[in-house]
Structures are given as structure tokens and as C-alpha cells.
Enzyme design. Structure first.
Site, short mmCIF file in Angstrom:
data_model
loop_
_atom_site.label_atom_id
_atom_site.label_comp_id
_atom_site.label_asym_id
_atom_site.label_seq_id
_atom_site.Cartn_x
_atom_site.Cartn_y
_atom_site.Cartn_z
N VAL A 102 7.31 0.92 5.10
CA VAL A 102 8.16 0.00 4.33
C VAL A 102 7.90 0.16 2.83
O VAL A 102 8.84 0.16 2.03
CB VAL A 102 7.99 -1.46 4.80
CG1 VAL A 102 8.85 -2.40 3.96
CG2 VAL A 102 8.36 -1.59 6.27
N CYS A 103 6.64 0.31 2.44
CA CYS A 103 6.34 0.49 1.02
C CYS A 103 6.96 1.78 0.47
O CYS A 103 7.46 1.81 -0.65
CB CYS A 103 4.82 0.50 0.78
SG CYS A 103 4.04 -1.10 1.09
N THR A 104 6.92 2.83 1.26
CA THR A 104 7.52 4.09 0.83
C THR A 104 9.03 3.91 0.65
O THR A 104 9.58 4.31 -0.38
CB THR A 104 7.22 5.21 1.84
OG1 THR A 104 5.81 5.39 1.93
CG2 THR A 104 7.87 6.52 1.42
N GLY A 124 0.79 -1.23 0.00
CA GLY A 124 0.00 0.00 0.00
C GLY A 124 0.82 1.27 0.00
O GLY A 124 1.94 1.32 0.49
N LEU A 166 9.54 1.72 -2.61
CA LEU A 166 9.32 2.42 -3.88
C LEU A 166 10.35 3.54 -4.07
O LEU A 166 10.77 3.79 -5.20
CB LEU A 166 7.90 2.96 -3.95
CG LEU A 166 6.81 1.98 -4.43
CD1 LEU A 166 6.87 1.77 -5.92
CD2 LEU A 166 6.77 0.68 -3.71
#
Length: 148
Positions: free
Chosen positions: A43-45, A38, A48
């Protein structure tokens, strides 16, 4: 996770501007699908942004990068602008694309995963991280790509 050497399932998903983007439009090019749980999560930030910081490595290898999560196109637009992401984010709200690639976790969220597809639409590399709090270091991914 989808098996390496198999045909990549085609899909068409909306991007952050609402335009429909299909895998078939990349025929003749390598594509790296980056599945993530998401937008705007820690962690996703980081994940990416790591792809953003290494985008020239993908460009040198003639690889288009597509980020895929279940978030809305509007969420992707805000997330991409906030983090200056130079690649397309696609909205898989039905989670059917993540499911087709074996990147859907047991809780119904996309796993942190990537799939490298060759110019003919065959899966060259597939990797999924079952622990949603980590992701594979970029150095390892680039080494795998260079060996493929």
C-alpha cells in the site's frame, strides 16, 4: 492529527543521502508532508507512486513534497530509486516528527497521513487515515489543496 491553522512544528531529519533537511529551510514555500508506515510495502508503494505520478500537479501549485517514515536513509534510497520517486524521503527513526504532527498510530507506526504547510509555516490541511490498508485518493487531496 495536528490542528489546521496551528504552527507546524519544526524538525530536522536525514534524507536518503544522509543530508539533514529541516522544515525551516522551506520557509516561503508550501510543503506537503506525506507520512507513511514503511518502504516497500504494497500500500505504501502504491501511495508514494501515486504522489510520483501526480508530482506535476504539486509543482504547478508550487508545493514541495516530503515523504516521511521511520525507515533508514539507506532503505529510502533503495525505495526511491526502485520506484523513481522524484521527491525527498526523510527518516524519522525516533518517530518524534510523526508524533509532533499527530501522525503516530496506536501501534507505534506512522499512520498514512498528509499535512500541507503554507509559506509562513502554518498548517493549512491535515488528514490521517486510521486504516493502514488504504489511502485517500489523489483527486480528493488536490481538490482540498485547491480550496485551501
Amino acid at each position: 492529527m495536528i490542528a489546521e491553522g496551528t504552527p507546524a512544528p519544526d524538525f530536522t531529519l536525514p534524507d536518503s543521502e544522509g543530508r539533514m533537511v529541516g522544515l525551516s529551510s522551506f520557509k516561503g514555500k508550501k510543503v506537503l508532508l506525506v507520512f507513511y508506515p514503511g518502504d516497500d510495502t504494497p500500500v505504501c508503494t502504491a501511495q508514494l507512486c501515486d504522489y510520483r505520478n501526480n508530482v506535476t500537479e504539486f509543482t504547478k501549485r508550487s508545493i514541495a513534497v516530503l515523504g516521511i517514515s521511520a525507515d533508514s536513509p539507506e532503505s529510502h534510497k533503495t525505495f526511491a530509486a526502485k520506484n523513481q520517486l522524484p521527491f525527498t524521503l526523510l527518516s524519522d527513526s525516533s518517530k518524534k516528527t510523526a508524533e509532533a504532527y499527530g501522525a503516530l498510530g496506536f501501534l507505534g507506526m506512522a499512520q498514512r497521513a498528509y499535512v500541507l504547510i503554507d509559506e509562513e509555516g502554518k498548517v493549512l490541511l491535515a488528514y490521517s487515515d486510521f486504516l493502514p490498508i488504504t489511502y485517500q485518493p489523489m483527486k480528493d487531496l488536490l481538490l482540498r489543496i485547491d480550496r485551501a
